[in-house]
Design a protein around this motif. Structure first.
Motif, PDB file in Angstrom:
ATOM      1  N   LEU A 141       0.893  -1.131   0.066  1.00 16.00           N
ATOM      2  CA  LEU A 141      -0.065   0.098  -0.010  1.00 16.00           C
ATOM      3  C   LEU A 141       0.837   1.067  -0.006  1.00 16.00           C
ATOM      4  O   LEU A 141       2.185   1.082   0.590  1.00 16.00           O
ATOM      5  CB  LEU A 141      -0.844   0.027   1.182  1.00 16.00           C
ATOM      6  N   PRO A 172      -7.270  -0.873  -7.764  1.00 15.37           N
ATOM      7  CA  PRO A 172      -7.105   0.456  -7.795  1.00 15.37           C
ATOM      8  C   PRO A 172      -7.699   1.188  -6.370  1.00 15.37           C
ATOM      9  O   PRO A 172      -8.305   0.484  -5.766  1.00 15.37           O
ATOM     10  CB  PRO A 172      -8.015   1.073  -8.699  1.00 15.37           C
ATOM     11  N   LEU A 173      -6.581   1.964  -5.847  1.00 12.33           N
ATOM     12  CA  LEU A 173      -7.112   2.778  -4.742  1.00 12.33           C
ATOM     13  C   LEU A 173      -7.636   4.291  -4.600  1.00 12.33           C
ATOM     14  O   LEU A 173      -7.167   4.767  -5.669  1.00 12.33           O
ATOM     15  CB  LEU A 173      -6.008   2.915  -3.543  1.00 12.33           C
ATOM     16  N   LEU A 187      -2.631   9.966   4.430  1.00 15.55           N
ATOM     17  CA  LEU A 187      -3.558   8.681   4.232  1.00 15.55           C
ATOM     18  C   LEU A 187      -5.012   9.116   4.113  1.00 15.55           C
ATOM     19  O   LEU A 187      -6.021   8.344   3.488  1.00 15.55           O
ATOM     20  CB  LEU A 187      -3.520   7.917   5.419  1.00 15.55           C
ATOM     21  N   GLY A 188      -5.349  10.282   4.343  1.00 11.46           N
ATOM     22  CA  GLY A 188      -6.473  10.958   4.076  1.00 11.46           C
ATOM     23  C   GLY A 188      -7.767  10.366   4.847  1.00 11.46           C
ATOM     24  O   GLY A 188      -7.412  10.027   6.132  1.00 11.46           O
ATOM     25  N   ASP A 189      -8.879  10.526   4.403  1.00 12.04           N
ATOM     26  CA  ASP A 189     -10.028  10.320   5.251  1.00 12.04           C
ATOM     27  C   ASP A 189     -10.400   8.765   5.003  1.00 12.04           C
ATOM     28  O   ASP A 189      -9.523   8.036   4.404  1.00 12.04           O
ATOM     29  CB  ASP A 189     -11.409  11.072   4.802  1.00 12.04           C
ATOM     30  N   GLU A 190     -11.559   8.344   5.455  1.00 11.41           N
ATOM     31  CA  GLU A 190     -12.051   7.002   5.392  1.00 11.41           C
ATOM     32  C   GLU A 190     -12.045   6.561   3.845  1.00 11.41           C
ATOM     33  O   GLU A 190     -11.920   5.194   3.642  1.00 11.41           O
ATOM     34  CB  GLU A 190     -13.295   6.584   5.934  1.00 11.41           C
ATOM     35  N   ARG A 191     -12.140   7.145   3.000  1.00 13.27           N
ATOM     36  CA  ARG A 191     -12.242   6.790   1.490  1.00 13.27           C
ATOM     37  C   ARG A 191     -10.811   7.111   0.846  1.00 13.27           C
ATOM     38  O   ARG A 191     -10.199   6.170   0.421  1.00 13.27           O
ATOM     39  CB  ARG A 191     -13.196   7.655   0.914  1.00 13.27           C
ATOM     40  N   ALA A 192     -10.385   8.395   0.696  1.00  9.61           N
ATOM     41  CA  ALA A 192      -9.255   8.692  -0.254  1.00  9.61           C
ATOM     42  C   ALA A 192      -8.037   9.008   0.263  1.00  9.61           C
ATOM     43  O   ALA A 192      -7.998   9.711   1.039  1.00  9.61           O
ATOM     44  CB  ALA A 192      -9.797   9.805  -1.315  1.00  9.61           C
ATOM     45  N   TYR A 193      -7.020   8.717  -0.395  1.00  8.04           N
ATOM     46  CA  TYR A 193      -5.557   9.224  -0.081  1.00  8.04           C
ATOM     47  C   TYR A 193      -5.634  10.554  -0.657  1.00  8.04           C
ATOM     48  O   TYR A 193      -6.047  10.863  -1.898  1.00  8.04           O
ATOM     49  CB  TYR A 193      -4.595   8.218  -0.819  1.00  8.04           C
TER      50      TYR A 193
END
Lengths: 319, 190
Positions: B63, B100-101, B137-143
């Motif tokens: 990751l 994909p992330l 690392l961002g929020d619960e969804r996106a980097y």
């Protein structure tokens, strides 16, 4: 448990080939006997990297002992144990999931419909979900979850052939003696194979966890009781059994499951299960090393001979 | 010392070894936490002379972390931010991810100067292949990603006509077939 309405289900009941009544040679139907020593484990086959599309995978098998396999009978006397495990992850969490600072572990254990003499359904039943929970506690203690924030990891186990709860000849004669003993060996196998697959996936662990079983069995001839490692239920009259998930280098137990009437021998039975887990670990170590060598990450492990690669070299299971 | 390690293997006391990737500390000892080849980097600072022990993952990084350079594709834009999916790790996309992330680039992270004059339509279009740096690392969804460096930005772009374009300046791509120019935050070729 609701019925499976999405498929045309096979009739409930056994699918073993019919066994006809013998006229003269009734002794063909013989209960298998244990030929290995009380502190001896059955041979284990373990290999990683069996599923290319998964991030980590492993296959575990206990082949049948030669002496117990059918004496002129087409139906084998005892089942083998065959388990595959795939690990998917670390992967992003689903869109609607909340933020998690740790790795979210989920385990699924499923018996293939043909895994046991009694056909299994396609939906996970209570015992399979129970095994999944046991496995999850065993693995949760070894994974370093903080290394993988906001990601999940799925451990999927398919039991291709399950250990039996007792000798099939007993069930044929209608005596109800099933105590669910086969589940204990299956769980021990699940723990070991999941551990190998997790390491193959490169997920951080504090140690290599391995599963082991021991049972208190009653010898029907001498009427004495003794503790044996790695019991095969058709061979024994099991009184109590114990499964542990053991971390050898930390000397910790992450999961323990004991069943039956042990009496005072609880501690001894647990110790023997730990001993069995130490034996399985030797196979686990070799399988993981072999996986590294196959990948070409390591030339050879600590100067081990390279010729043995992929040839199924035997490991002496000693603790 | 062995050339490789297995999880749970003792690597030495923390006094004489520094913790690196793929290892963990338990009761003032350093242990391996993944299986792979061992590397020991000698210390560069005088205050801590101990070497750093690390284990590299044979499969490569799994990751992205903060400061990882990634290759991604723009999936959606709006005036404030561009969403993209991270497809590969490394400046040249050496390690392709299994899946994909989700990630996003906010308007203020697109370039380093004149941050408030940035217009999203002149920087990214859906489908552009972008090289960017992970800033959080961002929020619960996106980097959260940034392209605020010369060598970061769009590396491949397609014109309205559907042709592959070539970069002509730090802010423009040109479609050689039609001669049309389109604005992008162009990555300096490396």
């Amino acid at each position: 448990m609701q019925a499976d309405r999405r498929r045309i289900n096979a009739p409930a009941g056994g699918t073993a080939a019919p066994v006809f009544t013998f006229t003269g040679n009734e002794d063909l139907l013989q209960r298998p006997t244990r030929t290995r020593k009380a502190d001896e484990h059955r041979k284990i086959f373990l290999r990683t990297k069996v599923v290319p599309s998964a991030s980590g995978s492993a296959y575990y098998e206990i082949p049948p002992a030669k002496s117990t396999s059918s004496n002129g009978n087409l139906v084998p006397a005892a089942s083998n144990l065959k388990i595959t495990c795939t690990v998917h992850g670390p992967r992003p969490l689903p869109r609607n999931a909340a933020f998690s600072p740790n790795l979210l572990l989920s385990t699924h254990v499923k018996f293939a419909p043909f895994a046991t003499r009694q056909r299994r359904g396609y939906i996970r039943d209570a015992s399979e979900r129970d095994l999944g929970v046991h496995l999850e506690t065993a693995l949760r203690g070894v994974i370093i979850g903080e290394r993988w924030p906001k990601s999940g990891c799925e451990v999927v186990i398919t039991v291709l052939e399950g250990e039996e709860d007792g000798w099939w000849g007993d069930q044929q004669q209608g005596s109800e003696k099933s105590g669910g003993w086969g589940m204990m060996s299956v769980l021990a196998g699940c723990i070991t194979v999941a551990s190998a697959a997790l390491i193959d996936a490169g997920i951080d662990c504090v140690d290599m966890v391995s599963g082991g079983t021991a049972a208190l069995v009653r010898n029907p001839e001498s009427k004495t009781e003794e503790v044996v490692l790695d019991p095969s239920p058709p061979e024994h009259e099991i009184k109590a059994a114990c499964v542990v998930a053991y971390l050898q280098s930390r000397d910790e137990i992450t999961e323990m499951w004991m069943k039956g009437e042990v009496g005072e021998g609880t501690e001894f039975l647990t110790d023997q299960a730990v001993k069995s887990a130490m034996m399985t670990r030797t196979v686990l170590v070799e399988a993981v090393k072999e996986g590294l060598e196959v990948e070409g990450a390591v030339e050879s492990f600590n100067g081990a001979p390279k010729a043995a690669k992929g040839k199924g070299k035997d490991v002496d299971m000693t603790d | 010392m062995a050339s490789s390690a297995l999880p749970g293997q003792l690597l030495g006391p923390t006094k004489s070894n520094n913790i690196g990737a793929g290892t963990h500390i338990s009761s003032s000892n350093l242990y391996a936490s993944i299986a792979g080849p061992l590397t020991s980097n000698p210390s560069t600072s005088k205050s801590s002379p101990a070497p750093t022990i690390s284990i590299s993952r044979p499969s490569g990084d799994l990751l992205p972390e903060v400061n990882t350079t990634i290759i991604g594709k723009i999936t959606r834009t709006n005036p404030r931010q561009a969403s993209l999916s991270i497809l590969a790790l490394g400046p040249t996309g050496a390690h392709v991810l299994r899946e994909p992330l989700p990630a996003l680039i906010r308007q203020q992270d697109i370039r380093a100067t004149e941050v408030d004059k940035v217009k999203m339509a002149e920087c990214f279009r859906v489908g552009d292949v972008v090289r960017a740096n992970v800033i959080s690392l961002g929020d619960e969804r996106a980097y959260y990603l940034s392209t605020a460096r010369n060598e970061l930005g769009v590396v491949m772009a397609w014109s309205e006509a559907g042709n592959v374009m070539v970069p002509v300046s730090w802010r423009e791509f040109v479609d050689e077939a039609t001669g049309a120019r389109e604005g992008r935050k162009v990555a300096k070729p490396v």
